[in-house]
Design an enzyme around this catalytic site. Sequence first.
Site, PDB file in Angstrom:
ATOM      1  N   THR A 250    -117.926 -24.651  95.427  1.00  0.00           N
ATOM      2  CA  THR A 250    -116.599 -25.247  95.510  1.00  0.00           C
ATOM      3  C   THR A 250    -115.520 -24.259  95.925  1.00  0.00           C
ATOM      4  O   THR A 250    -115.579 -23.082  95.583  1.00  0.00           O
ATOM      5  CB  THR A 250    -116.192 -25.866  94.146  1.00  0.00           C
ATOM      6  OG1 THR A 250    -117.223 -26.737  93.699  1.00  0.00           O
ATOM      7  CG2 THR A 250    -114.915 -26.668  94.253  1.00  0.00           C
TER       8      THR A 250
ATOM      9  N   THR B   5    -113.923 -25.231  89.262  1.00  0.00           N
ATOM     10  CA  THR B   5    -115.232 -24.987  89.847  1.00  0.00           C
ATOM     11  C   THR B   5    -116.215 -24.740  88.716  1.00  0.00           C
ATOM     12  O   THR B   5    -115.929 -23.976  87.797  1.00  0.00           O
ATOM     13  CB  THR B   5    -115.221 -23.778  90.801  1.00  0.00           C
ATOM     14  OG1 THR B   5    -116.577 -23.475  91.183  1.00  0.00           O
ATOM     15  CG2 THR B   5    -114.596 -22.541  90.164  1.00  0.00           C
ATOM     16  N   GLY B   6    -117.362 -25.406  88.775  1.00  0.00           N
ATOM     17  CA  GLY B   6    -118.335 -25.226  87.706  1.00  0.00           C
ATOM     18  C   GLY B   6    -119.309 -26.379  87.648  1.00  0.00           C
ATOM     19  O   GLY B   6    -119.493 -27.109  88.625  1.00  0.00           O
TER      20      GLY B   6
ATOM     21  N   GLY C 107    -119.779 -35.115  91.792  1.00  0.00           N
ATOM     22  CA  GLY C 107    -119.328 -34.237  90.722  1.00  0.00           C
ATOM     23  C   GLY C 107    -117.872 -34.433  90.354  1.00  0.00           C
ATOM     24  O   GLY C 107    -117.274 -35.487  90.603  1.00  0.00           O
TER      25      GLY C 107
END
Length: 360
Positions: free
Chosen positions: A224, A275-276, A254
């Site tokens: 991302t 982000t993750g 997501g």
Amino acid sequence: MKKILFVFALFGTLACNNSPEENSVNTETPEVASEEKDTIPNFGIVIHGGAGTILKENMSDSLEQEYKSKLEEAVRAGHAVLERGGTSIEAIEQAINIMENSPLFNAGKGAVFTNAGTNELDAAVMDGETLNAGAVAGVTTVKNPIDLAIAVMKNSEHVMMIGEGAETFAEEQGMELVDPEYFFTENRFKSLQRIKDSEKTQLDHDDQKTAFLDPYIKDSKFGTVGAAALDKQGNLAAGTSTGGMTNKRWGRVGDVPVIGAGTYANNKTAAISGTGWGEFFIRGVVAYDISALMEYKGLSLQEAAEEVIQKKNVELGGNGGIIAIDHQGNVAMEFNTAGMYRAKMNRNGELEIGIYGEEE
């Protein structure tokens, strides 16, 4: 004697007449400079290029420099927009486009592969002034998904579009479309093969759950790119773009295009891009939670980011990071992984770039 006294009196008069002017030059100039500086509207930008198991020992010097150069190029491009009076939306679009066009990041050109060997891209944007937002999911032919997300926000009555419908809208809006082959990169394709091989090996020897212990599979959830900015008009905006999770199936989507999960902006509080591991960012409504803690509990941006990323996200079982900027120009770059590609610039042009954790 009278002549001597007259000379001294004249000298004293001249000295007294000159000194106030001299003093005014010496003492007032710094104050004026300071006042002029204070009249410059505050602005700034912060970006990320993904989080995960990013360790210096696994990074060559040349690759590290590539990442830092691209992060600097992106953040400077966004900062230049703000400096000349452009909007926060325009700034984040410029920054994200540069990262989308680079194979280094899991977005646009560098998007990861699905289980079927395709590339499905998601993106979102939010305007902190109006709380308007736009998002797209599962697009396969749009070169720059963040541009399409902005078009959805500005030129439609909708917030989210997906798949073929989103691509039809993109064509009608004059977006640049590419053949899906454009998104092919050798290293991303090899990553998919490694994950598939590792998954098959583990499934052959253990139960299905152990597949998720493999390091390739664990880091396949990260990637991302994103940006958050404050413009001279005092308006915030956040945007995020991603190729999603390597080896994803069944049209998985997501957190990125889910407003409030991976992307959120509100002029009252902050602009946030995450982000993750997306599933946990969705469950924790991570981006909005940071804003809510600021608005309703009175936490600072940094306090709210730490509470959500270092405590709530971890307790839930997720990991990753966020970048954010508040309505006063304060910046947070918080992550609970080994590293996160990140950079920021303030109104003074001060640049900071980071990749790894605490050692920086």
